[in-house]
Design a protein around this motif. Structure first.
Motif, PDB file in Angstrom:
ATOM      1  N   CYS A   1       0.737  -1.070   0.138  1.00  0.00           N
ATOM      2  CA  CYS A   1      -0.030  -0.043  -0.036  1.00  0.00           C
ATOM      3  C   CYS A   1       0.854   1.180   0.066  1.00  0.00           C
ATOM      4  O   CYS A   1       1.589   1.560   0.762  1.00  0.00           O
ATOM      5  CB  CYS A   1      -0.875   0.025   1.277  1.00  0.00           C
ATOM      6  N   ASP A   2       0.872   2.017  -0.914  1.00  0.00           N
ATOM      7  CA  ASP A   2       1.353   3.207  -1.221  1.00  0.00           C
ATOM      8  C   ASP A   2       0.793   4.598  -0.310  1.00  0.00           C
ATOM      9  O   ASP A   2      -0.203   4.815  -0.439  1.00  0.00           O
ATOM     10  CB  ASP A   2       1.519   3.634  -2.633  1.00  0.00           C
ATOM     11  N   PRO A   3       1.651   4.986   0.504  1.00  0.00           N
ATOM     12  CA  PRO A   3       0.672   6.106   1.469  1.00  0.00           C
ATOM     13  C   PRO A   3       0.273   7.422   0.611  1.00  0.00           C
ATOM     14  O   PRO A   3      -0.365   8.062   0.878  1.00  0.00           O
ATOM     15  CB  PRO A   3       2.040   6.758   2.235  1.00  0.00           C
ATOM     16  N   ASP A   4       1.066   7.581  -0.827  1.00  0.00           N
ATOM     17  CA  ASP A   4       0.582   8.460  -1.643  1.00  0.00           C
ATOM     18  C   ASP A   4      -0.703   8.210  -2.396  1.00  0.00           C
ATOM     19  O   ASP A   4      -1.394   9.088  -2.795  1.00  0.00           O
ATOM     20  CB  ASP A   4       1.864   8.644  -2.863  1.00  0.00           C
ATOM     21  N   ASN A   5      -1.127   7.098  -1.958  1.00  0.00           N
ATOM     22  CA  ASN A   5      -2.488   6.710  -2.440  1.00  0.00           C
ATOM     23  C   ASN A   5      -3.633   6.682  -1.202  1.00  0.00           C
ATOM     24  O   ASN A   5      -4.890   6.544  -1.680  1.00  0.00           O
ATOM     25  CB  ASN A   5      -2.642   5.190  -3.070  1.00  0.00           C
ATOM     26  N   ILE A   6      -2.918   7.316  -0.297  1.00  0.00           N
ATOM     27  CA  ILE A   6      -4.014   7.509   0.931  1.00  0.00           C
ATOM     28  C   ILE A   6      -4.356   8.879   0.859  1.00  0.00           C
ATOM     29  O   ILE A   6      -3.492   9.677   0.977  1.00  0.00           O
ATOM     30  CB  ILE A   6      -3.435   6.990   2.281  1.00  0.00           C
ATOM     31  N   TYR A   7      -5.640   9.168   1.147  1.00  0.00           N
ATOM     32  CA  TYR A   7      -6.273  10.556   1.341  1.00  0.00           C
ATOM     33  C   TYR A   7      -7.083  10.629   2.509  1.00  0.00           C
ATOM     34  O   TYR A   7      -8.052   9.843   2.814  1.00  0.00           O
ATOM     35  CB  TYR A   7      -6.903  11.014   0.181  1.00  0.00           C
ATOM     36  N   LEU A   8      -6.652  11.457   3.657  1.00  0.00           N
ATOM     37  CA  LEU A   8      -7.287  11.668   4.863  1.00  0.00           C
ATOM     38  C   LEU A   8      -8.614  12.193   4.550  1.00  0.00           C
ATOM     39  O   LEU A   8      -8.444  13.325   3.884  1.00  0.00           O
ATOM     40  CB  LEU A   8      -6.514  11.915   5.952  1.00  0.00           C
ATOM     41  N   THR A   9      -9.669  11.992   5.113  1.00  0.00           N
ATOM     42  CA  THR A   9     -10.944  12.539   4.849  1.00  0.00           C
ATOM     43  C   THR A   9     -11.749  13.119   6.120  1.00  0.00           C
ATOM     44  O   THR A   9     -11.482  12.412   7.066  1.00  0.00           O
ATOM     45  CB  THR A   9     -11.919  11.660   4.143  1.00  0.00           C
TER      46      THR A   9
ATOM     47  N   GLY B   1     -11.380   9.919   8.820  1.00  0.00           N
ATOM     48  CA  GLY B   1     -11.640   8.814   7.892  1.00  0.00           C
ATOM     49  C   GLY B   1     -10.356   8.698   6.911  1.00  0.00           C
ATOM     50  O   GLY B   1      -9.433   9.683   7.026  1.00  0.00           O
ATOM     51  N   TYR B   2     -10.758   7.791   5.907  1.00  0.00           N
ATOM     52  CA  TYR B   2      -9.673   7.785   4.781  1.00  0.00           C
ATOM     53  C   TYR B   2     -10.191   7.163   3.701  1.00  0.00           C
ATOM     54  O   TYR B   2     -11.055   6.455   3.612  1.00  0.00           O
ATOM     55  CB  TYR B   2      -8.278   7.139   5.123  1.00  0.00           C
ATOM     56  N   MET B   3      -9.293   7.610   2.429  1.00  0.00           N
ATOM     57  CA  MET B   3      -9.912   6.505   1.149  1.00  0.00           C
ATOM     58  C   MET B   3      -8.466   6.283   0.863  1.00  0.00           C
ATOM     59  O   MET B   3      -7.543   6.833   0.735  1.00  0.00           O
ATOM     60  CB  MET B   3     -10.602   7.485   0.226  1.00  0.00           C
ATOM     61  N   GLU B   4      -8.400   5.185  -0.026  1.00  0.00           N
ATOM     62  CA  GLU B   4      -7.370   4.566  -0.776  1.00  0.00           C
ATOM     63  C   GLU B   4      -7.779   4.425  -2.362  1.00  0.00           C
ATOM     64  O   GLU B   4      -8.815   3.957  -2.719  1.00  0.00           O
ATOM     65  CB  GLU B   4      -6.862   3.244  -0.199  1.00  0.00           C
ATOM     66  N   ILE B   5      -6.989   5.171  -2.940  1.00  0.00           N
ATOM     67  CA  ILE B   5      -7.353   5.094  -4.449  1.00  0.00           C
ATOM     68  C   ILE B   5      -6.407   4.034  -5.296  1.00  0.00           C
ATOM     69  O   ILE B   5      -4.968   3.824  -4.905  1.00  0.00           O
ATOM     70  CB  ILE B   5      -7.220   6.337  -5.167  1.00  0.00           C
TER      71      ILE B   5
END
Length: 542
Positions: free
Chosen positions: A196-204, A372-376
């Motif tokens: 899992c790449d932290p750059d694909n994680i967006y905290l929401t 929250g978070y989302m992963e793309i």
């Protein structure tokens, strides 16, 4: 402007009084309006100014018409509906007020089972989470020996990542770096080592923020090219509300109530084929475990959904906020990402996926912190740049919510001082929820005219109710039959549930959604009152 107008008016009146006494002063002439004076609605100056014609108020002053009216507001906003906080809840709040003021009712309190707000229903927060948040909020407490060292070390790490070592500072728009790293590590561990790449994680700001953001990216086109989004029926009203506000096309696919609210690929195909006649379907939304229906999808079902999305070129949106809320024997949570990657590169390199998680549900129940978070996965690089730009407009998610999200994904580990108590509280919370899920199903199924599927996961039951024909005819005068049912239930028992019509349901069927969150003693009272009410309601309208 106001003070200048007062001054000029006062000054001119003083000049007039002086002129009246002396007989001197300027001769009467044509009346000229000062730019700072009120204008009559019929004056040439008003017409020239372009001001709208107003009405006269009681004090004789002209009142301008409102710029923003129900007719001139954004029409898509008027289409938004959110049953979870709709008319039933508004009436419940009013009843609570009336009870406080001493009004006599056939009940002593209002029991709200309309929304998944765990702490409002009496669930206690996890001690470790609140300790770290207290330390982050008031760092002086780091010198207090009553706080465990693992709580202090996490608080220091979070604070060191904040501007000025304060959670009152803005963070990066995508979220605090160390928190995104911890989220990525958590996902890797959850999914058996899949990277899992932290750059694909967006905290929401809760999962809702991420879901709406993704929908904003998707919606485009006009007419038959307008974006369509597939959502399950019954559904969580966030989806229908967001699609209405964005002017997108809602594509309904129906879950199979007879098979414990399972998802059938044939139903997905039917909905997609029909939708392609009038819009451009681009995304498929899945809630697993389900809200409001409480089902947990099998691994095979998830594989079938991924194959369907790949074949039909649909972006997948996986709402996984209840991933720790699995109660039924034989059920297990499988993340869409894990299944996607285990299906091999044919799918893992091509299917676009956005998945969402939150601090509001599971054993945490910390709704108010909005973490929250989302992963793309497999997002086009140029679109990702646009996503980053879009989230930067709202500056950043609430930093205390980001800190809490970090604690969820970086909880106490074996050997740390807080581990035993943390596991005790976590296990107890989930254990009680599992008991209440079973209790709800069992009691509701003893009521003639109510049929409840097993609550396999999440926090809700969505039982089907039989409504007599006479009640259906009465309701058709202005409201859905299950709205009539739930409103009468509220007025007679003080129990606040949400009618199934607010979530969507097959034509001719009626339901209500209730949470399993009330304390066990209150839940028993609630279920007993529902049972008694349903029997009385059925008799009344038979």
């Amino acid at each position: 402007m106001y003070s200048a107008h007062c001054f000029s008016t006062t000054k001119s009146k003083a000049v007039q009084r002086a002129a009246a006494k002396t007989g001197s002063g300027p001769r009467p002439g044509p009346r000229v309006h000062s730019l700072t004076s009120p204008l009559s609605s019929s004056s040439p100056a008003r017409a020239l100014s372009g001001l709208p014609k107003g009405k006269m108020t009681e004090n004789g002053m002209a009142s301008r018409g409102k710029v923003l009216t129900i007719d001139t507001m954004n029409p898509t906003v008027k289409k938004v509906e959110y049953a979870v906080r709709g008319p039933i809840v508004q009436r419940a709040v009013q009843l609570e007020k009336e009870l406080r003021e001493g009004a006599k009712k056939p009940f002593a309190e209002v029991i709200k089972a309309n929304i998944g707000d765990a702490h409002a229903m009496g669930q206690q927060p996890i001690t470790f989470f609140r300790q770290v948040l207290a330390l982050c909020s008031y760092p002086e407490l780091l010198n207090d020996s009553t706080f465990p060292e693992d709580a202090k070390s996490r608080a220091r790490r979070i604070l060191q990542s904040c501007g000025g070592s304060s959670i009152g500072a803005y963070s990066a728009s995508q979220g605090i770096d160390c928190v995104r790293q911890d989220v990525a590590r958590y996902i890797e561990q959850r999914d058996g080592g899949i990277p899992c790449d932290p750059d694909n994680i967006y905290l929401t700001t809760g999962a809702s923020d991420g879901i709406v953001t993704m929908l904003k990216l998707l919606v485009c086109g006009e007419g038959k090219s307008r974006t369509g989004v597939m959502i399950s029926i019954p559904q969580y009203p966030l989806y229908s509300a967001a699609l209405a506000e964005l002017g997108a096309v809602q594509i309904n696919y129906y879950l199979n109530e007879e098979k414990c609210w399972s998802l059938d690929i044939s139903e997905l195909q039917r909905a997609l084929d029909e939708a392609r006649r009038h819009c451009n379907p681009r995304a498929l939304c899945i809630i697993n475990p389900g809200n409001p229906t409480g089902q947990v999808q099998s691994r095979q079902c998830i594989e079938d959904v991924i194959r369907f999305a790949a074949k039909e070129r649909l972006l997948l949106m996986a709402d996984e906020v209840y991933q720790d809320n699995v109660y039924a024997d034989g059920c297990k949570f499988h993340s869409f990402k894990k299944v996607l990657f285990e299906m091999g590169p044919e799918f893992s390199n091509n299917v676009e996926l956005a998945s969402f998680h939150s601090t509001s549900k599971c054993y945490m129940g910390e709704c108010g912190f909005r973490g929250g978070y989302m992963e793309i996965i497999n997002m086009d690089a140029e679109v990702k740049a646009q996503l980053t730009k879009l989230v930067s407009v709202r500056l950043c998610p609430p930093v205390p919510g980001q800190a809490l999200m970090d604690l969820v994904v970086n909880c106490p580990q074996p050997g740390e001082p807080s581990y035993n108590n943390f596991m005790k509280e976590r296990t107890a919370t989930l254990g009680v929820l599992a008991e209440k899920a079973k209790l709800t199903e069992q009691i509701l199924n003893t009521v003639p005219g109510i049929s409840c599927n097993p609550v396999q996961g999440a926090m809700y039951s969505f039982p089907r109710i039989t409504i007599p024909e006479k009640a259906i005819r009465e309701a058709k005068k202005g409201q859905a039959p299950d709205m009539l049912y739930c409103m009468k239930l509220l007025e007679e028992t003080g129990i606040c549930l949400v009618p199934g019509s607010g979530f969507g349901q097959k034509e001719g069927t009626y339901h209500f959604r209730m949470t399993i969150l009330p304390a066990t003693d209150k839940l028993k009272i609630l279920l007993s009152k529902v049972k008694e009410f349903h029997q009385k309601f059925t008799q009344q309208y038979s």
